[in-house]
Write a protein that holds these residues in place. Structure first.
Motif, mmCIF file in Angstrom:
data_model
loop_
_atom_site.group_PDB
_atom_site.id
_atom_site.type_symbol
_atom_site.label_atom_id
_atom_site.label_comp_id
_atom_site.label_asym_id
_atom_site.label_seq_id
_atom_site.Cartn_x
_atom_site.Cartn_y
_atom_site.Cartn_z
ATOM 1 N N MET A 44 -6.478 0.228 -7.051
ATOM 2 C CA MET A 44 -5.849 -1.086 -7.198
ATOM 3 C C MET A 44 -6.758 -2.024 -7.985
ATOM 4 O O MET A 44 -6.293 -2.782 -8.841
ATOM 5 C CB MET A 44 -5.532 -1.700 -5.828
ATOM 6 N N ALA A 45 -8.045 -1.940 -7.706
ATOM 7 C CA ALA A 45 -9.000 -2.814 -8.402
ATOM 8 C C ALA A 45 -9.078 -2.438 -9.885
ATOM 9 O O ALA A 45 -9.142 -3.306 -10.771
ATOM 10 C CB ALA A 45 -10.380 -2.709 -7.753
ATOM 11 N N MET A 46 -9.024 -1.153 -10.139
ATOM 12 C CA MET A 46 -9.054 -0.673 -11.520
ATOM 13 C C MET A 46 -7.830 -1.169 -12.294
ATOM 14 O O MET A 46 -7.926 -1.656 -13.414
ATOM 15 C CB MET A 46 -9.083 0.853 -11.475
ATOM 16 N N ALA A 49 -5.963 -3.751 -11.502
ATOM 17 C CA ALA A 49 -6.029 -5.211 -11.578
ATOM 18 C C ALA A 49 -6.908 -5.630 -12.752
ATOM 19 O O ALA A 49 -6.582 -6.566 -13.490
ATOM 20 C CB ALA A 49 -6.571 -5.780 -10.267
ATOM 21 N N GLU A 50 -7.989 -4.910 -12.931
ATOM 22 C CA GLU A 50 -8.903 -5.283 -14.009
ATOM 23 C C GLU A 50 -8.238 -5.126 -15.380
ATOM 24 O O GLU A 50 -8.286 -6.017 -16.223
ATOM 25 C CB GLU A 50 -10.172 -4.437 -13.924
ATOM 26 N N TYR A 105 -0.678 -1.734 -11.154
ATOM 27 C CA TYR A 105 -1.315 -2.862 -10.464
ATOM 28 C C TYR A 105 -0.364 -3.574 -9.525
ATOM 29 O O TYR A 105 0.839 -3.332 -9.514
ATOM 30 C CB TYR A 105 -1.900 -3.839 -11.490
ATOM 31 N N ASP A 117 -2.397 -9.532 -7.777
ATOM 32 C CA ASP A 117 -3.782 -9.366 -8.236
ATOM 33 C C ASP A 117 -3.966 -9.974 -9.620
ATOM 34 O O ASP A 117 -5.082 -9.990 -10.155
ATOM 35 C CB ASP A 117 -4.169 -7.883 -8.305
ATOM 36 N N LYS A 151 -7.879 1.375 -2.657
ATOM 37 C CA LYS A 151 -8.447 0.062 -3.022
ATOM 38 C C LYS A 151 -9.107 0.132 -4.388
ATOM 39 O O LYS A 151 -9.002 -0.768 -5.209
ATOM 40 C CB LYS A 151 -9.472 -0.387 -1.968
ATOM 41 N N LYS A 152 -9.809 1.231 -4.619
ATOM 42 C CA LYS A 152 -10.497 1.403 -5.897
ATOM 43 C C LYS A 152 -9.496 1.454 -7.052
ATOM 44 O O LYS A 152 -9.679 0.812 -8.085
ATOM 45 C CB LYS A 152 -11.341 2.690 -5.857
ATOM 46 N N ASN A 157 -5.379 -7.721 -15.702
ATOM 47 C CA ASN A 157 -5.885 -9.086 -15.898
ATOM 48 C C ASN A 157 -6.385 -9.289 -17.312
ATOM 49 O O ASN A 157 -6.191 -10.353 -17.902
ATOM 50 C CB ASN A 157 -6.997 -9.399 -14.894
ATOM 51 N N LYS A 180 0.826 -1.204 0.000
ATOM 52 C CA LYS A 180 0.000 0.000 0.000
ATOM 53 C C LYS A 180 0.864 1.259 0.000
ATOM 54 O O LYS A 180 0.624 2.205 -0.765
ATOM 55 C CB LYS A 180 -0.920 0.006 1.225
#
Ligand code: TRP
Length: 335
Positions: A307-309, A311-312, A81, A85, A304-305, A315, A62
């Motif tokens: 990181m998720a973005m 990761a998407e 990213y 993840d 977190k948001k 991926n 983080k």
């Protein structure tokens, strides 16, 4: 640089960013995201070779993510990213390991060094560090990998593995990536201890961190190594003094530098004044970073948001590659 080359680099989540990291690497990542398709990730699988504690691992990832954002990496322009993840990277790592040989892995200098440093923990992850790094790079079919000199041998291994895969399956699938070395075009940032470059392994007080508070910066700069002062007009500056001037070059205004340069040349310089000025200029330069780090650190939901973005996006690109690789190898399609 090729047009629209895919750029990728991995960041080890160790410690805080300092001025040396900023001018030596991050500033260029920030520039490259304007012109290229870029992937920058935090190498937290690689981190397992030293067996970190779970909460320590989380905290580090983080912190590094926050500092790179604060330094100017933009999640709208580059894909940022966290390696873990994107678990298909581990699948590509497995495939590449089947064609990576003990002899060549044992010859890698960074492996030999790490094995020497941690003789009671020479695990297979350490040995196969170059295959995981190859998986990181090849999973996005990257062309350019901005890394320091110390990573060039690892990158050479990636090139070997990519060629070997292409040859073995008679495909022209993986691009052969190149190191993108900007380090010689860059200002080298010296440390505060009188010799060598800024680094966090050179001891307390040598490096100034982007998120460091002003009082601490002042203390470090005021303690920087100097000498007893110039004795002749226009004499060449010895290394510790040149180092302070080199730092000024990146943080101070030209007339300030000129003033102290003249004072040095006519032997009227007072190092105390020079350091006071340098400290204030470093503090002013790092101010926006410090503010952003503070703001981002307290906004877990936002981090977190992002990181998720990241990761998407990562991926999507990674799964496409592994899907194609599975097909080339002869596996059934499952995703
Ligand atoms: N090995 C790199 C380092 O120690 C970090 C890294 C991991 C990396 N995977 C990578 C760098 C892929 C570039 C590309 O700094």
């Amino acid at each position: 640089m090729e047009k629209k080359a895919i750029v990728l680099s991995g960041i080890r989540p160790t410690g805080n960013l300092h001025l040396g990291n900023y001018f030596g690497a991050v500033k260029n990542f920030v520039k490259m995201q304007e012109t290229n398709e870029c992937f920058f990730f935090i190498a937290d699988y690689h981190m397992l070779t030293t067996h970190p504690k779970p909460d320590h691992l989380q905290q580090n990832v983080k912190q590094v993510f926050v500092e790179y954002l604060a330094a100017g990496l933009d999640p709208e322009k580059a894909t940022l990213y966290v390696q873990s993840d994107v678990p298909v990277v581990a699948e590509l790592y497995l495939f590449l390991n089947m064609n990576a040989y003990l002899g060549e892995l044992e010859r890698v200098t960074t492996f030999k060094e790490k094995a020497r440093k941690q003789p009671s923990n020479v695990n297979a992850g350490l040995l196969t560090y170059p295959t995981l790094m190859a998986a990181d790079i090849l999973i996005h079919k990257s062309h350019l990998v901005p890394v320091g000199k110390d990573q060039e041998q690892n990158l050479e291994m990636t090139r070997t593995f990519a060629r070997r895969f292409n040859r073995m399956y008679k495909v022209d699938y993986f691009p052969i990536p190149r190191a993108f070395n900007f380090s010689d075009k860059l200002v080298k940032i010296p440390g505060l201890d009188g010799s060598g470059k800024m680094g966090k392994s050179e001891g307390e007080g040598n490096a100034v961190f982007l998120g460091e508070d002003p009082a601490s910066i002042r203390k470090k700069v005021m303690r920087a190594v100097t000498d007893s002062g110039p004795t002749e007009m226009n004499q060449i500056k010895p290394e510790p003094i040149q180092n302070l001037f080199s730092l000024m070059e990146v943080v101070s205004k030209p007339d300030v530098i000129k003033h102290f340069d003249e004072a040095y040349n006519n032997c009227t310089i007072r190092y105390g004044d020079l350091k006071k000025q340098l400290a204030e200029d470093v503090i002013a330069f790092t101010e926006p970073f410090r503010e952003k780090i503070k703001a981002l650190s307290s906004d877990d939901a936002y981090i977190k948001k992002l990181m998720a973005m990241g990761a998407e996006k990562a991926n999507e690109s990674a799964i496409k590659t592994v899907r194609e690789v599975r097909e080339i190898i002869g596996y059934r399609k499952i995703y």
